[in-house]
Motif scaffolding. Sequence first.
Motif, PDB file in Angstrom:
ATOM      1  N   ARG A  26      37.131   0.331 -87.718  1.00 50.03           N
ATOM      2  CA  ARG A  26      38.641   0.540 -87.760  1.00 50.03           C
ATOM      3  C   ARG A  26      39.211   1.025 -88.854  1.00 50.03           C
ATOM      4  NH1 ARG A  26      38.436   0.750 -83.014  1.00 50.03           N
ATOM      5  NH2 ARG A  26      38.386  -1.094 -81.610  1.00 50.03           N
ATOM      6  N   ASN A  27      38.259   1.283 -90.199  1.00 51.03           N
ATOM      7  CA  ASN A  27      38.949   1.528 -91.385  1.00 51.03           C
ATOM      8  C   ASN A  27      38.427   3.210 -91.342  1.00 51.03           C
ATOM      9  OD1 ASN A  27      39.402  -1.001 -92.260  1.00 51.03           O
ATOM     10  ND2 ASN A  27      37.183  -1.570 -92.538  1.00 51.03           N
ATOM     11  N   GLN A  28      39.566   3.844 -91.024  1.00 51.91           N
ATOM     12  CA  GLN A  28      39.221   5.323 -91.067  1.00 51.91           C
ATOM     13  C   GLN A  28      40.327   6.010 -91.852  1.00 51.91           C
ATOM     14  OE1 GLN A  28      38.564   7.068 -87.048  1.00 51.91           O
ATOM     15  NE2 GLN A  28      37.864   4.937 -86.485  1.00 51.91           N
ATOM     16  N   LEU A  29      40.081   6.799 -92.689  1.00 53.21           N
ATOM     17  CA  LEU A  29      41.110   7.488 -93.519  1.00 53.21           C
ATOM     18  C   LEU A  29      40.954   8.941 -93.357  1.00 53.21           C
ATOM     19  CD1 LEU A  29      40.494   5.176 -96.706  1.00 53.21           C
ATOM     20  CD2 LEU A  29      42.315   4.935 -95.170  1.00 53.21           C
ATOM     21  N   GLU A  30      42.040   9.802 -93.153  1.00 57.03           N
ATOM     22  CA  GLU A  30      42.251  11.180 -92.998  1.00 57.03           C
ATOM     23  C   GLU A  30      42.275  11.781 -94.408  1.00 57.03           C
ATOM     24  OE1 GLU A  30      44.500  12.687 -89.737  1.00 57.03           O
ATOM     25  OE2 GLU A  30      43.552  11.246 -88.507  1.00 57.03           O
ATOM     26  N   GLY A  31      41.654  13.049 -94.524  1.00 57.22           N
ATOM     27  CA  GLY A  31      41.793  13.660 -95.972  1.00 57.22           C
ATOM     28  C   GLY A  31      41.056  14.847 -95.947  1.00 57.22           C
TER      29      GLY A  31
END
Length: 68
Positions: free
Chosen positions: A6-11
Amino acid sequence: MAISARNQLEGKVAEVTLGDIMAHVVVRIGKNQVESVITRRSAEELALKKGDMGTVVIKSTEVMLQKG
């Protein structure tokens, strides 16, 4: 691809440094950055390069928070 994390970060990939066996990857997320060490083979298979957009997936048993 479906994933349970669930811990997803776009970069955006800011830096990729290839070593003999491992690769150091820096992903910029807003004013912050996340650094990861992955195998060189994985970095090559993903064809990671500076400027690529991607998602950092964090799967950890320990996540610390700081207020302020």
